[in-house]
Design an enzyme around this catalytic site. Structure first.
Site, PDB file in Angstrom:
ATOM      1  N   ARG A 102       0.883  -1.184   0.000  1.00 19.26           N
ATOM      2  CA  ARG A 102       0.000   0.000   0.000  1.00 19.26           C
ATOM      3  C   ARG A 102       0.910   1.221   0.000  1.00 19.26           C
ATOM      4  NH1 ARG A 102      -5.254   1.435   3.574  1.00 19.26           N
ATOM      5  NH2 ARG A 102      -6.078   0.092   1.943  1.00 19.26           N
ATOM      6  N   HIS A 129      -7.462   0.847  -6.364  1.00 19.19           N
ATOM      7  CA  HIS A 129      -7.623  -0.029  -5.196  1.00 19.19           C
ATOM      8  C   HIS A 129      -8.302  -1.328  -5.667  1.00 19.19           C
ATOM      9  CE1 HIS A 129      -7.762  -1.305  -1.191  1.00 19.19           C
ATOM     10  NE2 HIS A 129      -8.580  -0.438  -0.636  1.00 19.19           N
ATOM     11  N   GLN A 132     -10.119  -3.860  -3.147  1.00 21.91           N
ATOM     12  CA  GLN A 132     -11.407  -3.391  -2.647  1.00 21.91           C
ATOM     13  C   GLN A 132     -12.504  -3.672  -3.675  1.00 21.91           C
ATOM     14  OE1 GLN A 132     -12.315  -1.748   0.439  1.00 21.91           O
ATOM     15  NE2 GLN A 132     -14.301  -2.302  -0.402  1.00 21.91           N
ATOM     16  N   ASP A 219     -17.162   7.401  -1.335  1.00 21.57           N
ATOM     17  CA  ASP A 219     -15.893   7.294  -0.602  1.00 21.57           C
ATOM     18  C   ASP A 219     -15.580   8.684  -0.047  1.00 21.57           C
ATOM     19  OD1 ASP A 219     -13.392   6.453   0.323  1.00 21.57           O
ATOM     20  OD2 ASP A 219     -12.415   6.615  -1.622  1.00 21.57           O
ATOM     21  N   CYS A 259     -16.329   1.794   0.803  1.00 20.91           N
ATOM     22  CA  CYS A 259     -15.106   1.025   1.081  1.00 20.91           C
ATOM     23  C   CYS A 259     -14.657   1.175   2.525  1.00 20.91           C
ATOM     24  CB  CYS A 259     -14.006   1.447   0.122  1.00 20.91           C
ATOM     25  SG  CYS A 259     -13.639   3.213   0.172  1.00 20.91           S
ATOM     26  N   ARG A 287     -13.666  -8.446   1.847  1.00 24.06           N
ATOM     27  CA  ARG A 287     -12.245  -8.177   1.589  1.00 24.06           C
ATOM     28  C   ARG A 287     -11.435  -9.428   1.908  1.00 24.06           C
ATOM     29  NH1 ARG A 287     -10.140  -3.071   1.677  1.00 24.06           N
ATOM     30  NH2 ARG A 287      -8.297  -4.197   0.985  1.00 24.06           N
TER      31      ARG A 287
END
Ligand code: CP
Ligand code: NVA
Length: 301
Positions: A102, A129, A132, A219, A259, A287
């Protein structure tokens, strides 16, 4: 599948195969069936940004699969003091079976894959991402009995989440509409690709974008690394919110995904969030299952 760097690299068939395996692993875990498919394997997890879900789900996922995960904060690694990614990649390839990273720059993830000799999994960059969105597609499939033909509407900042949702949604046959203010739109190349390859619209009209949607998604207005802009962004994104009015123009059985982490009364009202908490926390749970499927696809040889 060697790496998971971005969803653009995967075909619809590969995405479906990951989702099918994720469903199977979820069923097995719920029924106490062990699946040590990565026995003896080690995953290094490099974090240059904070994380709750990604860290805990990858770590638990490796344990479930019979392997182990190492949490590597960039604050403690030499990469945080400027050791080149080319060297880090070649060193870690001698110890580990896979790397999850990440970070900020997508190029760092691509370079780890280029210079290393082990699978690299993108756990979020400023650009995308993918992990996700695999969990999101898995959740949509559970709630909607399929993905293709549904309308996905994203409201808010055109960020890493938006880029991956557009690619994943279009590849899997969804109609994708995005409502973002001018200047905060998703990646231009991704939008061009989406227009050519499916049904895609981008507007600043939230209600128009949400009309008839099967899935509503939002988000945060300020992503990790944009903390200094947070106050200014509150003014820019005012109104780019999932609220009762938006729910009113979507399909009556529309689901809401986020998310997480969420900022109530910014991108989503507390009322809508709580009314759709089942979907949102199933999504967070997924996830784990989706990433285990990615780990198996990349690391088991
Ligand atoms: N959604 C997500 O990636 O959460 P974390 O930042 O907690 O990992
Ligand atoms: N856009 C958010 C996603 C967090 C999972 C961020 O990058 O901070």
């Amino acid at each position: 599948m060697k790496h998971l760097l971005k969803l653009m690299d995967l075909s619809a068939k590969e995405i479906s195969e990951i989702l099918n395996l994720a469903d199977q692993l979820k069923f097995e875990k719920k029924n106490g069936i062990k699946h040590p498919l990565l026995e003896g394997k080690t995953l290094g997890m490099i974090f240059e940004k904070s994380s709750t879900r990604t860290r805990v789900s990858f770590e638990t996922g490796m344990y479930d699969l019979g392997g182990m995960a190492l949490f590597l904060s960039s604050r403690d690694l030499q990469i945080g003091r400027g050791e080149p990614v080319e060297d880090t990649a070649r060193v870690l390839s001698r110890y580990l079976d896979g790397i999850m990273i990440r970070t900020f720059d997508q190029k760092e993830v691509e370079d780890l894959a280029k210079y290393g000799s082990i699978p690299v999994i993108n756990g979020l960059t400023d650009y995308c991402h993918p992990c996700q969105v695999l969990a999101d597609l898995m959740t949509i499939r559970e709630y909607k009995d399929g993905i293709s033909g549904n309308k996905l509407c994203y409201i808010g900042d055109g960020n890493n989440m938006t880029n991956s949702l557009i690619v994943g949604g279009i590849k899997m046959g969804m109609e994708v509409s995005v409502a973002c203010p001018e200047g905060y739109r998703p990646d231009a190349e991704i939008m061009q690709w989406a227009e050519k390859n499916g049904k895609f619209t981008c507007t600043d009209d939230v209600l128009k974008a949400a009309e008839g949607a099967d899935v509503l998604y939002t988000d945060v207005w300020a992503s990790m690394g944009q903390e200094a802009e947070a106050e200014a962004r509150k003014k820019i994104f005012k109104g780019y919110q999932i609220n009762a009015e938006v729910m009113g123009v979507a399909k009556s059985d529309a689901i809401v995904l986020h998310c997480l982490p969420a900022h109530r009364e910014e991108e989503i009202t507390a009322e809508v969030f709580e009314a759709h908490a089942n979907e949102i926390f199933d999504e967070a749970e997924n996830r784990l299952h989706a990433q285990k499927a990615v780990l198996v696809k990349c690391l088991s040889k």
